[in-house]
Write a protein that holds these residues in place. Structure first.
Motif, PDB file in Angstrom:
ATOM      1  N   LEU A  22       1.314  50.716  34.137  1.00  0.00           N
ATOM      2  CA  LEU A  22       1.201  49.474  34.896  1.00  0.00           C
ATOM      3  C   LEU A  22       0.113  49.577  35.965  1.00  0.00           C
ATOM      4  O   LEU A  22      -0.699  48.660  36.137  1.00  0.00           O
ATOM      5  CB  LEU A  22       2.538  49.112  35.539  1.00  0.00           C
ATOM      6  CG  LEU A  22       3.654  48.681  34.593  1.00  0.00           C
ATOM      7  CD1 LEU A  22       4.934  48.427  35.383  1.00  0.00           C
ATOM      8  CD2 LEU A  22       3.258  47.443  33.830  1.00  0.00           C
ATOM      9  N   ARG A  77      -3.264  49.520  34.258  1.00  0.00           N
ATOM     10  CA  ARG A  77      -3.626  48.169  33.807  1.00  0.00           C
ATOM     11  C   ARG A  77      -4.151  47.333  34.957  1.00  0.00           C
ATOM     12  O   ARG A  77      -5.184  46.678  34.851  1.00  0.00           O
ATOM     13  CB  ARG A  77      -2.427  47.479  33.176  1.00  0.00           C
ATOM     14  CG  ARG A  77      -2.805  46.094  32.606  1.00  0.00           C
ATOM     15  CD  ARG A  77      -1.639  45.218  32.364  1.00  0.00           C
ATOM     16  NE  ARG A  77      -1.052  44.854  33.668  1.00  0.00           N
ATOM     17  CZ  ARG A  77       0.077  44.217  33.807  1.00  0.00           C
ATOM     18  NH1 ARG A  77       0.802  43.904  32.779  1.00  0.00           N
ATOM     19  NH2 ARG A  77       0.535  43.912  34.999  1.00  0.00           N
ATOM     20  N   VAL A  78      -3.445  47.361  36.075  1.00  0.00           N
ATOM     21  CA  VAL A  78      -3.873  46.582  37.237  1.00  0.00           C
ATOM     22  C   VAL A  78      -5.217  47.095  37.752  1.00  0.00           C
ATOM     23  O   VAL A  78      -6.112  46.311  38.082  1.00  0.00           O
ATOM     24  CB  VAL A  78      -2.794  46.610  38.339  1.00  0.00           C
ATOM     25  CG1 VAL A  78      -3.314  46.034  39.642  1.00  0.00           C
ATOM     26  CG2 VAL A  78      -1.561  45.863  37.885  1.00  0.00           C
ATOM     27  N   ALA A  89      -5.502  36.439  36.819  1.00  0.00           N
ATOM     28  CA  ALA A  89      -4.221  35.815  36.486  1.00  0.00           C
ATOM     29  C   ALA A  89      -3.528  36.527  35.335  1.00  0.00           C
ATOM     30  O   ALA A  89      -2.328  36.799  35.395  1.00  0.00           O
ATOM     31  CB  ALA A  89      -4.429  34.344  36.127  1.00  0.00           C
ATOM     32  N   GLY A  90      -4.268  36.824  34.280  1.00  0.00           N
ATOM     33  CA  GLY A  90      -3.662  37.416  33.095  1.00  0.00           C
ATOM     34  C   GLY A  90      -3.426  38.900  33.193  1.00  0.00           C
ATOM     35  O   GLY A  90      -2.376  39.401  32.799  1.00  0.00           O
ATOM     36  N   GLY A  91      -4.389  39.639  33.710  1.00  0.00           N
ATOM     37  CA  GLY A  91      -4.285  41.086  33.729  1.00  0.00           C
ATOM     38  C   GLY A  91      -3.623  41.663  34.950  1.00  0.00           C
ATOM     39  O   GLY A  91      -2.962  42.685  34.881  1.00  0.00           O
ATOM     40  N   MET A  92      -3.803  40.993  36.088  1.00  0.00           N
ATOM     41  CA  MET A  92      -3.262  41.538  37.331  1.00  0.00           C
ATOM     42  C   MET A  92      -2.019  40.792  37.801  1.00  0.00           C
ATOM     43  O   MET A  92      -1.352  41.220  38.736  1.00  0.00           O
ATOM     44  CB  MET A  92      -4.333  41.500  38.418  1.00  0.00           C
ATOM     45  CG  MET A  92      -5.539  42.353  38.093  1.00  0.00           C
ATOM     46  SD  MET A  92      -6.836  42.235  39.326  1.00  0.00           S
ATOM     47  CE  MET A  92      -6.103  43.114  40.679  1.00  0.00           C
ATOM     48  N   ARG A  93      -1.736  39.635  37.194  1.00  0.00           N
ATOM     49  CA  ARG A  93      -0.573  38.809  37.517  1.00  0.00           C
ATOM     50  C   ARG A  93      -0.607  38.307  38.969  1.00  0.00           C
ATOM     51  O   ARG A  93       0.427  38.153  39.610  1.00  0.00           O
ATOM     52  CB  ARG A  93       0.735  39.553  37.280  1.00  0.00           C
ATOM     53  CG  ARG A  93       0.888  40.151  35.910  1.00  0.00           C
ATOM     54  CD  ARG A  93       1.259  39.110  34.918  1.00  0.00           C
ATOM     55  NE  ARG A  93       1.666  39.737  33.662  1.00  0.00           N
ATOM     56  CZ  ARG A  93       1.194  39.383  32.500  1.00  0.00           C
ATOM     57  NH1 ARG A  93       0.323  38.416  32.431  1.00  0.00           N
ATOM     58  NH2 ARG A  93       1.582  39.975  31.402  1.00  0.00           N
ATOM     59  N   LEU A  94      -1.816  38.075  39.492  1.00  0.00           N
ATOM     60  CA  LEU A  94      -1.980  37.528  40.834  1.00  0.00           C
ATOM     61  C   LEU A  94      -2.379  36.064  40.690  1.00  0.00           C
ATOM     62  O   LEU A  94      -3.542  35.695  40.801  1.00  0.00           O
ATOM     63  CB  LEU A  94      -3.038  38.307  41.614  1.00  0.00           C
ATOM     64  CG  LEU A  94      -2.749  39.786  41.856  1.00  0.00           C
ATOM     65  CD1 LEU A  94      -3.936  40.473  42.474  1.00  0.00           C
ATOM     66  CD2 LEU A  94      -1.525  39.937  42.743  1.00  0.00           C
ATOM     67  N   ARG A  95      -1.403  35.229  40.433  1.00  0.00           N
ATOM     68  CA  ARG A  95      -1.695  33.844  40.069  1.00  0.00           C
ATOM     69  C   ARG A  95      -2.267  33.019  41.216  1.00  0.00           C
ATOM     70  O   ARG A  95      -3.162  32.219  41.010  1.00  0.00           O
ATOM     71  CB  ARG A  95      -0.441  33.198  39.501  1.00  0.00           C
ATOM     72  CG  ARG A  95      -0.142  33.719  38.111  1.00  0.00           C
ATOM     73  CD  ARG A  95       1.096  33.091  37.503  1.00  0.00           C
ATOM     74  NE  ARG A  95       1.305  33.569  36.160  1.00  0.00           N
ATOM     75  CZ  ARG A  95       1.817  34.734  35.830  1.00  0.00           C
ATOM     76  NH1 ARG A  95       2.148  35.580  36.782  1.00  0.00           N
ATOM     77  NH2 ARG A  95       1.989  35.079  34.563  1.00  0.00           N
ATOM     78  N   ARG A  96      -1.784  33.199  42.412  1.00  0.00           N
ATOM     79  CA  ARG A  96      -2.310  32.428  43.549  1.00  0.00           C
ATOM     80  C   ARG A  96      -3.756  32.801  43.824  1.00  0.00           C
ATOM     81  O   ARG A  96      -4.590  31.922  44.076  1.00  0.00           O
ATOM     82  CB  ARG A  96      -1.461  32.658  44.790  1.00  0.00           C
ATOM     83  CG  ARG A  96      -0.115  31.994  44.699  1.00  0.00           C
ATOM     84  CD  ARG A  96       0.661  32.174  45.972  1.00  0.00           C
ATOM     85  NE  ARG A  96       1.998  31.626  45.808  1.00  0.00           N
ATOM     86  CZ  ARG A  96       3.058  32.085  46.420  1.00  0.00           C
ATOM     87  NH1 ARG A  96       2.944  33.099  47.255  1.00  0.00           N
ATOM     88  NH2 ARG A  96       4.230  31.528  46.225  1.00  0.00           N
TER      89      ARG A  96
END
Length: 173
Positions: free
Chosen positions: A28, A31-32, A146-153
């Motif tokens: 994880l 990936r980030v 957004a997709g790879g790091m899941r930091l949507r904001r």
């Protein structure tokens, strides 16, 4: 009072399970980190590409400022005569500018890249047009964030900044 009623017992996990959980956590983090490097690479490439043109449009002390009258457009470039605004440079019979930067018959303020016949539009429209590659890289990096790091904001902010920059460049031209 029995002690077991107030205290919970910790369950010891097996060594195999702890190693598996550690490996998953490491994946994880990798990936980030990899997605962060990819987003940074996209942004740096956008800035690098934009700066090659933007430096001439933005810097006040750039030589070769004047006016160009667009006389013909072919392919991705428009050409026309260049008249300098001051005595720093000479009059040129034919300079070229990116097609999207001006319409045929328009008189636009430009600066000529040193040693070439390539002109770059100056002023607000020229600066915004020069930063279009960076706006595109912001949009691409927003997808990675957004997709790879899941930091949507963060991705929404980056994407909206890129879209605003593209919209401003379109409106200015």
């Amino acid at each position: 009072m029995p002690r077991s009623s107030t205290r919970t017992r910790s369950v010891r996990r097996s060594r195999t399970r702890r190693v598996g959980e550690s490996a998953y956590g490491a994946l994880l983090v990798a990936r980030v980190g990899l997605m962060g490097l990819l987003a940074a690479l996209l942004l740096v490439a956008g800035v690098w590409t934009s700066w090659q043109t933007a430096q001439y449009a933005m810097l006040v002390k750039a030589r070769g400022r004047g006016t160009m009258t667009v006389s013909a457009c072919a392919g991705e470039r428009c050409t026309g005569p260049y008249v300098p605004a001051s005595g720093d440079t000479r009059r040129l019979a034919k300079v070229s500018i990116a097609e999207g930067a001006a319409d045929k018959g328009a008189r636009v303020k430009v600066t000529v890249k040193p040693g070439t016949t390539h002109a770059v539009r100056t002023g607000a429209a020229g600066i915004l047009h020069a930063w279009v590659p960076f706006a595109g890289s912001l949009l691409l990096a927003a997808l990675v964030v957004a997709g790879g790091m899941r930091l949507r904001r963060t991705a929404w902010v980056m994407g909206l900044l890129g879209a605003v920059l593209l919209g401003a460049a379109f409106a200015a031209l």
